[in-house]
Scaffold this motif. Structure first.
Motif, mmCIF file in Angstrom:
data_model
loop_
_atom_site.group_PDB
_atom_site.id
_atom_site.type_symbol
_atom_site.label_atom_id
_atom_site.label_comp_id
_atom_site.label_asym_id
_atom_site.label_seq_id
_atom_site.Cartn_x
_atom_site.Cartn_y
_atom_site.Cartn_z
ATOM 1 N N ARG A 40 -18.162 31.572 -73.424
ATOM 2 C CA ARG A 40 -17.280 32.456 -73.699
ATOM 3 C C ARG A 40 -16.307 32.218 -74.595
ATOM 4 N NH1 ARG A 40 -15.043 35.900 -69.489
ATOM 5 N NH2 ARG A 40 -15.029 37.516 -71.126
ATOM 6 N N ASP A 43 -17.025 31.923 -77.911
ATOM 7 C CA ASP A 43 -17.524 32.961 -78.690
ATOM 8 C C ASP A 43 -18.860 32.735 -79.189
ATOM 9 O OD1 ASP A 43 -15.357 34.774 -78.090
ATOM 10 O OD2 ASP A 43 -14.316 33.955 -79.850
ATOM 11 N N LYS A 127 -12.686 33.249 -69.457
ATOM 12 C CA LYS A 127 -12.798 32.408 -70.693
ATOM 13 C C LYS A 127 -12.465 30.953 -70.883
ATOM 14 C CE LYS A 127 -13.678 35.813 -74.040
ATOM 15 N NZ LYS A 127 -13.164 36.226 -75.433
ATOM 16 N N ARG A 202 -21.536 40.217 -67.498
ATOM 17 C CA ARG A 202 -20.655 39.669 -68.409
ATOM 18 C C ARG A 202 -21.435 39.351 -69.600
ATOM 19 N NH1 ARG A 202 -15.845 40.740 -69.792
ATOM 20 N NH2 ARG A 202 -15.146 40.421 -67.686
ATOM 21 N N GLU A 206 -21.534 40.613 -73.667
ATOM 22 C CA GLU A 206 -21.323 39.909 -75.035
ATOM 23 C C GLU A 206 -22.081 39.206 -75.805
ATOM 24 O OE1 GLU A 206 -18.131 36.912 -73.959
ATOM 25 O OE2 GLU A 206 -17.025 38.307 -72.693
#
Length: 209
Positions: A40, A43, A127, A202, A206
């Motif tokens: 996370r 990214d 994160k 989660r 994403e």
């Protein structure tokens, strides 16, 4: 000469498994805490969406990355104990060995599920690995404190995975009451499921190409 475990006055396996939960916790934290937060933070979750990887397969893979070595580390002492006792301890035969290993495997799987749920779920929630570590500790301390507060006039039931693992082991290998043993089993299962749900939710948000 053969001897019985009753001569010791305490169960060495129960004591050994209680001690073993410490290394299992360190292993789970070391593997699980940075596992999802790193993806996370960098990214890169969207990259998985370009491959045949679903949020559920990603989540299960991360959970197993923690649960499998944790379960193996928890089960190993029982296997060694069964080998050492077989034929050397009075009344400990093949049936007793299988019973011990079956209970040990159940304990290892439940403990691995709970610990992987706490660490991987915490890792998915933030994160940064350092925040995931703090959240993991909070998942131990806050439920334990809440249990002490709620049951301050009686013996508390396990809300956190640490106490839950102790109660489960005490029930399977000691003299813990059924209700506390089952409460420990339930708590470990709940934490495992929560970790699975938090991580998958989660990741689903994403993992968008």
């Amino acid at each position: 000469n053969e001897m019985g475990l009753d001569d010791l006055g305490w169960d060495p396996l129960a004591r050994l498994l209680d001690i073993q939960t410490g290394p299992v916790l360190l292993l789970a934290i070391g593997i699980g805490v940075p596992l999802v937060s790193r993806d996370r933070g960098e990214d890169v979750l969207f990259l998985y969406a370009t491959r045949p990887v679903t949020p559920w397969s990603y989540t299960i893979g991360k959970m197993l990355a923690v649960a499998l070595p944790a379960a193996a580390l928890m089960f190993l002492p029982s296997l060694l104990m069964a080998i050492l006792q077989f034929g050397l301890v009075d009344g400990f035969g093949l049936g007793e060995a299988f019973e011990l290993l079956a209970k040990s495997l159940l304990a290892a799987l439940l403990l691995a599920a709970g610990y992987s749920g706490v660490t991987v779920g915490s890792s998915a929630a933030v994160k940064k690995a350092r925040w995931a570590l703090l959240l993991t500790f909070a998942c131990f301390l806050i439920p334990a404190g809440a249990s002490e507060l709620i049951f301050r006039n009686s013996v508390p039931y396990a809300f956190d995975v640490g106490t839950a693992s102790e109660d489960m082991i005490a029930y399977l290998f000691g003299d813990e009451d059924l209700q506390f043993g089952m409460a420990g089993v339930f708590a470990l299962a709940v934490w495992g499921v929560l970790g699975l749900l938090v991580t998958s939710a989660r990741v689903r948000r994403e993992m968008i190409p």
